[in-house]
Design a protein around this motif. Sequence first.
Motif, PDB file in Angstrom:
ATOM      1  N   VAL A 101      45.028  -7.084   2.277  1.00  0.00           N
ATOM      2  CA  VAL A 101      43.938  -8.108   2.002  1.00  0.00           C
ATOM      3  C   VAL A 101      42.759  -6.957   2.534  1.00  0.00           C
ATOM      4  O   VAL A 101      41.560  -7.147   2.030  1.00  0.00           O
ATOM      5  CB  VAL A 101      43.939  -9.217   2.878  1.00  0.00           C
ATOM      6  CG1 VAL A 101      42.762  -9.941   2.779  1.00  0.00           C
ATOM      7  CG2 VAL A 101      45.227 -10.096   2.414  1.00  0.00           C
ATOM      8  N   ALA A 102      42.864  -6.235   3.849  1.00  0.00           N
ATOM      9  CA  ALA A 102      41.741  -5.584   4.209  1.00  0.00           C
ATOM     10  C   ALA A 102      41.495  -4.284   3.022  1.00  0.00           C
ATOM     11  O   ALA A 102      40.067  -4.251   3.121  1.00  0.00           O
ATOM     12  CB  ALA A 102      42.175  -4.871   5.391  1.00  0.00           C
ATOM     13  N   LEU A 103      42.268  -3.946   2.377  1.00  0.00           N
ATOM     14  CA  LEU A 103      41.786  -2.974   1.551  1.00  0.00           C
ATOM     15  C   LEU A 103      41.094  -3.616   0.264  1.00  0.00           C
ATOM     16  O   LEU A 103      39.983  -3.319  -0.385  1.00  0.00           O
ATOM     17  CB  LEU A 103      43.223  -2.226   0.758  1.00  0.00           C
ATOM     18  CG  LEU A 103      42.570  -1.352  -0.426  1.00  0.00           C
ATOM     19  CD1 LEU A 103      41.953  -0.167   0.244  1.00  0.00           C
ATOM     20  CD2 LEU A 103      44.162  -1.134  -1.125  1.00  0.00           C
ATOM     21  N   GLU A 104      41.335  -5.010   0.160  1.00  0.00           N
ATOM     22  CA  GLU A 104      40.637  -5.727  -1.029  1.00  0.00           C
ATOM     23  C   GLU A 104      39.098  -6.149  -0.434  1.00  0.00           C
ATOM     24  O   GLU A 104      38.264  -5.950  -1.179  1.00  0.00           O
ATOM     25  CB  GLU A 104      41.393  -7.133  -1.284  1.00  0.00           C
ATOM     26  CG  GLU A 104      42.739  -6.729  -2.092  1.00  0.00           C
ATOM     27  CD  GLU A 104      43.571  -8.082  -2.511  1.00  0.00           C
ATOM     28  OE1 GLU A 104      43.051  -9.074  -2.342  1.00  0.00           O
ATOM     29  OE2 GLU A 104      44.597  -8.006  -2.629  1.00  0.00           O
ATOM     30  N   VAL A 105      39.057  -6.495   0.729  1.00  0.00           N
ATOM     31  CA  VAL A 105      37.879  -6.647   1.383  1.00  0.00           C
ATOM     32  C   VAL A 105      36.848  -5.232   1.256  1.00  0.00           C
ATOM     33  O   VAL A 105      35.725  -5.441   0.995  1.00  0.00           O
ATOM     34  CB  VAL A 105      37.897  -7.305   2.786  1.00  0.00           C
ATOM     35  CG1 VAL A 105      36.756  -7.150   3.593  1.00  0.00           C
ATOM     36  CG2 VAL A 105      38.989  -8.274   2.775  1.00  0.00           C
ATOM     37  N   ALA A 106      37.604  -4.147   1.727  1.00  0.00           N
ATOM     38  CA  ALA A 106      36.939  -2.994   1.641  1.00  0.00           C
ATOM     39  C   ALA A 106      36.336  -2.630   0.213  1.00  0.00           C
ATOM     40  O   ALA A 106      35.263  -1.898   0.344  1.00  0.00           O
ATOM     41  CB  ALA A 106      37.709  -1.853   2.225  1.00  0.00           C
ATOM     42  N   GLU A 107      37.086  -2.965  -0.847  1.00  0.00           N
ATOM     43  CA  GLU A 107      36.656  -2.627  -2.101  1.00  0.00           C
ATOM     44  C   GLU A 107      35.632  -3.711  -2.643  1.00  0.00           C
ATOM     45  O   GLU A 107      35.175  -3.407  -3.710  1.00  0.00           O
ATOM     46  CB  GLU A 107      37.870  -2.551  -2.852  1.00  0.00           C
ATOM     47  CG  GLU A 107      38.706  -1.174  -2.779  1.00  0.00           C
ATOM     48  CD  GLU A 107      40.058  -1.125  -3.487  1.00  0.00           C
ATOM     49  OE1 GLU A 107      40.479  -2.427  -4.050  1.00  0.00           O
ATOM     50  OE2 GLU A 107      40.689  -0.145  -3.646  1.00  0.00           O
ATOM     51  N   SER A 108      35.387  -4.798  -1.849  1.00  0.00           N
ATOM     52  CA  SER A 108      34.488  -5.589  -2.547  1.00  0.00           C
ATOM     53  C   SER A 108      32.990  -5.371  -2.152  1.00  0.00           C
ATOM     54  O   SER A 108      32.719  -4.267  -1.558  1.00  0.00           O
ATOM     55  CB  SER A 108      34.590  -7.141  -1.542  1.00  0.00           C
ATOM     56  OG  SER A 108      34.190  -7.056  -0.413  1.00  0.00           O
ATOM     57  N   THR A 109      32.067  -5.916  -2.807  1.00  0.00           N
ATOM     58  CA  THR A 109      30.528  -5.369  -2.839  1.00  0.00           C
ATOM     59  C   THR A 109      29.903  -5.512  -1.610  1.00  0.00           C
ATOM     60  O   THR A 109      29.078  -4.757  -1.383  1.00  0.00           O
ATOM     61  CB  THR A 109      29.851  -6.042  -4.119  1.00  0.00           C
ATOM     62  OG1 THR A 109      29.841  -7.625  -3.945  1.00  0.00           O
ATOM     63  CG2 THR A 109      30.484  -5.652  -5.428  1.00  0.00           C
ATOM     64  N   GLU A 110      30.377  -6.504  -0.831  1.00  0.00           N
ATOM     65  CA  GLU A 110      29.696  -6.793   0.590  1.00  0.00           C
ATOM     66  C   GLU A 110      30.496  -7.045   1.712  1.00  0.00           C
ATOM     67  O   GLU A 110      30.427  -7.639   2.539  1.00  0.00           O
ATOM     68  CB  GLU A 110      29.017  -8.404   0.289  1.00  0.00           C
ATOM     69  CG  GLU A 110      27.911  -8.443  -1.057  1.00  0.00           C
ATOM     70  CD  GLU A 110      27.128  -9.902  -1.057  1.00  0.00           C
ATOM     71  OE1 GLU A 110      27.836 -10.681  -0.348  1.00  0.00           O
ATOM     72  OE2 GLU A 110      26.298  -9.954  -2.023  1.00  0.00           O
ATOM     73  N   ALA A 111      31.448  -5.839   1.730  1.00  0.00           N
ATOM     74  CA  ALA A 111      32.305  -5.649   2.992  1.00  0.00           C
ATOM     75  C   ALA A 111      31.548  -5.257   4.188  1.00  0.00           C
ATOM     76  O   ALA A 111      30.632  -4.701   4.262  1.00  0.00           O
ATOM     77  CB  ALA A 111      33.201  -4.504   2.723  1.00  0.00           C
ATOM     78  N   PRO A 112      31.654  -6.412   5.353  1.00  0.00           N
ATOM     79  CA  PRO A 112      30.901  -5.988   6.548  1.00  0.00           C
ATOM     80  C   PRO A 112      31.431  -4.955   7.182  1.00  0.00           C
ATOM     81  O   PRO A 112      32.585  -4.566   7.017  1.00  0.00           O
ATOM     82  CB  PRO A 112      31.104  -7.357   7.134  1.00  0.00           C
ATOM     83  CG  PRO A 112      32.259  -7.820   6.658  1.00  0.00           C
ATOM     84  CD  PRO A 112      32.605  -7.534   5.414  1.00  0.00           C
ATOM     85  N   ALA A 113      30.881  -4.381   8.197  1.00  0.00           N
ATOM     86  CA  ALA A 113      31.068  -3.242   9.082  1.00  0.00           C
ATOM     87  C   ALA A 113      32.415  -3.737   9.874  1.00  0.00           C
ATOM     88  O   ALA A 113      33.056  -2.718  10.076  1.00  0.00           O
ATOM     89  CB  ALA A 113      30.267  -2.880   9.971  1.00  0.00           C
ATOM     90  N   GLU A 114      32.359  -4.766  10.168  1.00  0.00           N
ATOM     91  CA  GLU A 114      33.781  -5.320  10.979  1.00  0.00           C
ATOM     92  C   GLU A 114      34.083  -6.780  10.450  1.00  0.00           C
ATOM     93  O   GLU A 114      33.207  -7.532  10.209  1.00  0.00           O
ATOM     94  CB  GLU A 114      33.707  -5.422  12.488  1.00  0.00           C
ATOM     95  CG  GLU A 114      33.575  -4.011  13.325  1.00  0.00           C
ATOM     96  CD  GLU A 114      33.625  -4.198  14.808  1.00  0.00           C
ATOM     97  OE1 GLU A 114      34.139  -5.165  15.201  1.00  0.00           O
ATOM     98  OE2 GLU A 114      33.177  -3.074  15.452  1.00  0.00           O
ATOM     99  N   PHE A 115      35.460  -6.933  10.415  1.00  0.00           N
ATOM    100  CA  PHE A 115      35.854  -8.164   9.767  1.00  0.00           C
ATOM    101  C   PHE A 115      37.368  -8.421  10.360  1.00  0.00           C
ATOM    102  O   PHE A 115      38.005  -7.687  10.762  1.00  0.00           O
ATOM    103  CB  PHE A 115      35.776  -8.313   8.251  1.00  0.00           C
ATOM    104  CG  PHE A 115      36.681  -7.242   7.588  1.00  0.00           C
ATOM    105  CD1 PHE A 115      37.867  -7.446   7.081  1.00  0.00           C
ATOM    106  CD2 PHE A 115      36.107  -5.753   7.377  1.00  0.00           C
ATOM    107  CE1 PHE A 115      38.907  -6.630   6.580  1.00  0.00           C
ATOM    108  CE2 PHE A 115      37.079  -4.907   6.647  1.00  0.00           C
ATOM    109  CZ  PHE A 115      38.206  -5.092   6.369  1.00  0.00           C
TER     110      PHE A 115
END
Length: 223
Positions: A101-115
């Motif tokens: 899931v972290a990879l999918e978040v990182a590939e999204s357009t609005e990924a925050p610096a920490e999540f």
Amino acid sequence: MLILAIDTSAVASAALVSDDSLESVVGSFATADTRSHAEVLAPGIEQLLAGAGLRGADVDAIVTGVGPGPFTGLRSGIVTARSLAFVWDKPLYGLMSLDAVALEVAESTEAPAEFIVATDARRKEVYWARYAQTAGQLPRLLDGPHVGFAAELPDLPVYGAGAGLYPDVLNVVPEFSGRQPEALSLGQFALARLAAGEQLLDSTPLYLRESDAQVPGPRKRAL
């Protein structure tokens, strides 16, 4: 490199990913059910290979999600991966399931610096881990995995199906509130990390809890 990725930390899923294929995807499947892993996984992998015109001998390595996840479901995927690696004589790697899931978040357009990525741990708890993200790089694990109550999580955006269960106490990202770890993203993450020369885990499961099944103590002799 052709990888067979397997994850059963939540749903049962498997994927074939390759650095020779467009967007790395050769084929994949994932169930919607979180309780039928043993029944669907082996037939699903067989169909996955057949659909791609491949055999076990064509696979270069196997990657399995090592959790965290419930004992029975997680064990199904890891045992299957270990068995196939033994029979096919292939290297076996582990990867924390929340990384998918972290990879999918990182590939999204609005990924925050920490999540945070969170999944359902049942018993009114979540499995969770904290990540950092820099543009153009893979997400980096900062803390975890842990199991605990949703109200105890750091005040950060929370992604994953665990977040969607507790919108009253978590900073839920709605479009990711139903996401479960799946083998496709796990395999893509493994490909990227191996290409970068990074070390992966072994196949030791991250249960984070003791099994509910306990060995009974010695029986007392009747007088």
